[in-house]
Design an enzyme around this catalytic site. Structure first.
Site, PDB file in Angstrom:
ATOM      1  N   LYS A  37       0.814  -1.200   0.000  1.00 26.03           N
ATOM      2  CA  LYS A  37       0.000   0.000   0.000  1.00 26.03           C
ATOM      3  C   LYS A  37       0.856   1.260   0.000  1.00 26.03           C
ATOM      4  O   LYS A  37       0.650   2.171  -0.806  1.00 26.03           O
ATOM      5  CB  LYS A  37      -0.882  -0.033   1.254  1.00 26.03           C
ATOM      6  N   THR A  38       1.840   1.294   0.881  1.00 23.65           N
ATOM      7  CA  THR A  38       2.680   2.479   0.972  1.00 23.65           C
ATOM      8  C   THR A  38       3.463   2.682  -0.312  1.00 23.65           C
ATOM      9  O   THR A  38       3.653   3.804  -0.777  1.00 23.65           O
ATOM     10  CB  THR A  38       3.641   2.361   2.169  1.00 23.65           C
ATOM     11  N   ASP A  41      -4.149   8.418   3.650  1.00 24.93           N
ATOM     12  CA  ASP A  41      -3.718   7.089   4.094  1.00 24.93           C
ATOM     13  C   ASP A  41      -4.652   6.613   5.198  1.00 24.93           C
ATOM     14  O   ASP A  41      -5.237   7.422   5.921  1.00 24.93           O
ATOM     15  CB  ASP A  41      -2.275   7.199   4.624  1.00 24.93           C
ATOM     16  N   GLU A  42      -4.810   5.322   5.352  1.00 27.80           N
ATOM     17  CA  GLU A  42      -5.625   4.736   6.440  1.00 27.80           C
ATOM     18  C   GLU A  42      -7.015   5.366   6.501  1.00 27.80           C
ATOM     19  O   GLU A  42      -7.499   5.761   7.555  1.00 27.80           O
ATOM     20  CB  GLU A  42      -4.936   4.927   7.800  1.00 27.80           C
ATOM     21  N   GLN A  75      -9.246  -3.516   8.445  1.00 26.66           N
ATOM     22  CA  GLN A  75      -8.300  -3.137   9.502  1.00 26.66           C
ATOM     23  C   GLN A  75      -8.756  -1.906  10.262  1.00 26.66           C
ATOM     24  O   GLN A  75      -7.952  -1.184  10.847  1.00 26.66           O
ATOM     25  CB  GLN A  75      -6.915  -2.887   8.905  1.00 26.66           C
ATOM     26  N   ARG A 118      -0.048  -9.871  10.782  1.00 25.53           N
ATOM     27  CA  ARG A 118       1.268  -9.307  11.113  1.00 25.53           C
ATOM     28  C   ARG A 118       2.362 -10.331  10.880  1.00 25.53           C
ATOM     29  O   ARG A 118       3.543 -10.005  10.814  1.00 25.53           O
ATOM     30  CB  ARG A 118       1.367  -8.856  12.583  1.00 25.53           C
TER      31      ARG A 118
END
Length: 818
Positions: free
Chosen positions: A56-57, A243-244, A274, A665
């Site tokens: 994503k980043t 973002d997010e 998330q 994770r």
DNA sequence: GCACATCGGTGGCGC
DNA sequence: ACCGATGTGC
């Protein structure tokens, strides 16, 4: 409207011409098709649904690089918002790397709050503030509210100020000014909530201060009431990236929608699966609604995962599938199979901790049929902070190095906050809240009464507390020791304040603006701000207060001895203060530092020794580790009962997303565990409670899970009776998932204990106990039933005393397993 | 005003 | 169990 379009067309035409001539774009070759689409679809609304570990980043930063290198926008025309400073820093760094130069020129890449601070300083007067307003943190906010609550004669016991703070935060998250609070909320805080909210806002304005919620709220209000200002920014920010997005609250959503209202070039990146900050006001609905909010929005799904093995992804997918409200996404990977997700049950949290430590040791030396792991490749993620204690105890006991991620942040510590309050008063002498904090810190014999005198004097003269204190001191309104100490403090503050500026250089008449906001107008200070900080802390007596006063005898022996810290704790505090002063070197001046601490919430990382990381699931978001342990998967703890009680299905779904975050994770090995018994404190019931495995365990897909055999309950080997006891006990779990696990145990060669059918009391067999019956409990031994309440039985144990236990863990005395 | 005892409340935590 | 806020005695 049409003039906008023309303008845009003109600009992009000329810019893309420039871009044609520009270099090729090698960074695009690095992307998979979905990522590439997310990068290249520059115009109009885009929702990038990016699953965990899908790059994503990378997509986001490449998109920025693409905007720049195609000439669509200049760096200062891109608004890129994140939630944390860490994320902002990472993004800056990666954009810089892509462009092959530092991304210094991106002034509008930052957190919602830092960007709003910038905007609000420019337009402070539109919110009734001066541009040098201070930003209150949660403590200041609470203190202020407490004062208002007290002034309103409200019983702070029945109606805690904390509660009010929560209510006000909630309103601010929903972008509600006091006049907009809906009637449905009028009853909040004993019908006085709205009124106190209005008072609080007035007070903040008087103090020239804002809290965190205000940063967004004020800007939304300004944009709504000043279309000219809004239009200016709508034009300026040609492209918006978020973002997010799943973590945005209503105020943030409105802010974005207002800014994107013109060109609608907004790209929101997020993962509905998330969203774990609902309790903090985040609205997962924002992301679910995106296509409605921005008609014609293009949705790109990033589903190829580069982090985890197929087993881990399958486990995560199967769990999250249980959620109703999802946009839907299926992660896949081309990685090799790897280990299955491992599952194991334990007797209690202590045994769980012990097992985890042993397992870590084994994994470290590579005796688990896997590659050897370094300690810093391993993380333990818990649902609640209190679960950390038993883990830490164990780690300390066996001397295994560990680190807690997201503990008490450095600057939230008492001594740091005190020091910062000193700096605040020195920099802004009219900061009353900071002055209040330090006036009697360290103790200056300025108690309740003396402080009231100062307050009254300040009010009577219509000046700040510090001014009031000066007047009170000069007029001798405060007697004795306190008066002298106050005079010294006031003098000191004036002296230090003068030192923040150094000798004043007159450039010309109107360029000297003494508002503290323009330090550049002044000459070089005589002392650096670092030295100044040291001076403030020393001369105020603050550091002194952590030093051990020497006895008279010691003074006689040596008139100028080195002072020692009072105790272990004081030594740590002095260390922290030193660290703080060193930290100042990263800033140009105290003002810059103070701005930073108002906005920054990252914890410092310490040394480099490999350590196991312990953290909450919330703190784990965005991180990844080769090996992850997820202990405490028990119903009530995880999913948290409280969460489910408060928001029902919504709460459960958020808990499930937390489970999803936890599992995803892990890169190579994911180990989930639960304990049968846990010490709990709730209401009047304190003590051991039997726990059922988390319902999320039932949702793990059996083909991707391996059930591990617990070691002997009493430390024995595999043939010890304890193991059978444990397995038998574990057998009682009635969930389908557990039954599957159980079946698989047989598969793995661990036979079901012969006795299990006899020893295990099924939940339905509760009625078979009678008052006075002699029973056996695996932990507490023999006892007699003295009361029965539903599925809980009160037993007077011979050795362990009277306890309430769940009937399932009792057996009739004839059926004892060994 | 300060040191110590007691009481109540208790989740996760960013800016 | 534990932390912080309040109450009590000196």
């Amino acid at each position: 409207m049409s003039s906008f379009d023309e303008n845009d067309a003109f600009e992009s035409a000329s810019l893309s011409a420039r871009a044609m001539a520009a270099r090729p774009m090698p960074y695009l070759d690095d992307l998979n098709p979905a990522q590439r689409e997310a990068v290249e679809r520059l115009d109009g609304p885009v929702l990038m649904l990016a699953g965990a570990g899908t790059g994503k980043t990378k997509a986001l930063t490449t998109r920025i690089a693409h905007l720049l290198s195609t000439g669509r926008a200049r760096p200062n025309e891109i608004l890129a918002v994140t939630f944390t400073n860490k994320a902002a820093r990472e993004m800056k760094e990666r954009v810089g790397r892509l462009l092959g130069q530092p991304a210094e020129g991106m002034p509008w890449l930052g957190t919602f709050h830092s960007i709003c601070v910038k905007l609000l300083r420019r337009h402070a007067e539109l919110a009734g503030l001066k541009s040098n307003f201070t930003i209150l943190d949660t403590d200041d906010q609470l203190r202020l509210l407490k004062q208002l609550v007290q002034a309103a004669n409200i019983d702070d016991k029945r109606w805690p100020a904390r509660m009010l703070a929560g209510i006000i935060d909630d309103w601010k998250n929903r972008a509600l000014t006091p006049d907009k609070v809906p009637a449905a909320d009028a009853g909040a805080y004993n019908n006085k909530g709205v009124d106190l909210y209005a008072q609080y806002q007035t007070r903040l304005r008087e103090l020239n201060a804002v809290d965190f919620g205000d940063l967004l709220l004020h800007m939304v209000t300004i944009f709504r009431t000043h279309p000219d200002v809004l239009e200016q920014y709508q034009r300026w920010f040609r492209y918006i990236l978020v973002d997010e997005y799943q973590d945005t609250n209503i105020a943030q959503y409105l802010w974005l929608r207002l800014l994107a209202g013109g060109h609608k070039n907004i790209c929101c990146v997020g993962d509905d699966d998330q969203s774990i900050y609902g309790w903090r006001g985040a609205e997962v609905g924002n992301i679910l609604r995106f296509e409605k909010d921005f008609p014609g929005a293009h949705v790109v799904r990033l589903e190829q995962n580069y982090r985890s093995t197929p087993h881990i992804l399958a486990a995560a997918s199967n769990v999250i599938r249980g959620n109703e409200s999802r946009l839907g996404k299926e992660l896949w990977t081309d990685k090799p199979e790897g280990e299955k997700v491992r599952l194991i049950g334990h007797w209690d949290a202590e045994e769980e901790a012990r097992w985890i430590c042993e397992e870590i040791d084994a994994m470290r030396s590579g005796t688990r049929g896997m590659r050897p792991f370094e300690l810093n490749e391993i993380a333990i993620m818990v649902r609640a902070t209190h679960q950390m204690k038993v883990l830490e105890d164990r780690f300390l006991k066996i001397g295994m190095p560990y680190r807690v991620i997201g503990g008490v942040p450095f600057y939230r510590r008492l001594e740091i906050r005190d020091a910062i309050a000193y700096f605040r008063v020195v920099v802004s002498p009219d900061n009353d809240l900071a002055f209040e904090r330090i006036v009697n810190t360290p103790k200056r014999s300025l108690g309740e009464k003396a402080q009231q005198t100062i307050q009254r004097t300040a009010r009577d003269h219509g000046v700040s507390l510090l001014q009031g204190a000066r007047i009170a001191a000069e007029q001798g309104l405060i007697k004795g020791k306190g008066g002298a100490a106050l005079r010294e403090l006031v003098d000191g503050l004036a002296r230090w304040n003068a030192m923040t500026r150094g000798p004043r250089i007159e450039i010309d008449d109107d360029s000297v603006i003494d508002n503290g906001a323009e330090p550049a107008r002044y000459g070089d200070p005589e002392v650096s701000h670092i030295e100044l900080a040291q001076i403030i802390l020393d001369e105020s007596g603050y550091t002194e207060s952590y030093l051990k006063p020497l006895s008279d005898e010691e003074l006689k022996l040596d008139p100028s001895p080195p002072r020692r810290p009072r105790d272990h704790e004081a030594a740590g505090r002095l260390e922290n203060l030193k660290e703080l002063v060193n930290h100042l070197g990263e800033f140009e001046n105290l003002q810059g530092f103070l701005e930073h601490v108002s906005l920054v919430m990252d914890n410092e990382q310490d040394n480099d020794e490999p350590k196991v990381s312990i953290m909450t699931l919330h703190a784990a978001k965005g991180l990844e580790f080769p090996a992850v342990f997820l202990p405490g998967w028990e119903d009530g703890l995880f999913p948290s009962q409280r969460s489910m009680d408060e928001t029902g299905l919504k709460g459960l779904e958020e808990e499930r997303r937390l489970a999803y975050v936890g599992i995803t994770r892990a890169e190579e090995v994911c180990t989930i565990s639960f304990a049968s018994n846990r010490l709990i404190f709730s209401g009047d019931f304190k003590g051991w409670q039997s726990m059922l495995p988390s319902r999320f365990i039932d949702e793990l897909p059996e083909d991707h899970v391996e059930v591990l055999t617990p070691p002997g309950l009493y430390g024995g080997g595999h043939s010890a009776p304890g193991i059978e006891t444990h397995a038998a006990q574990a057998n009682v779990y009635n969930s389908p998932g557990w039954k599957r696990m159980q079946a698989r145990q047989g598969q793995y060669g661990m036979s079901q204990p012969r006795e299990s059918r006899n020893t295990v009391i099924d939940a339905t067999a509760v009625a078979s106990f009678a008052l006075g019956e002699r029973v056996f409990h695996q932990k507490f031994g023999y006892g007699e039933v003295i009361a029965i309440e539903g599925d809980k039985v009160e037993v007077a144990f011979e050795k362990a005393g009277t306890k309430k236990v769940v009937a399932r863990f009792l057996s009739a005395k004839d059926d004892v397993p060994f």
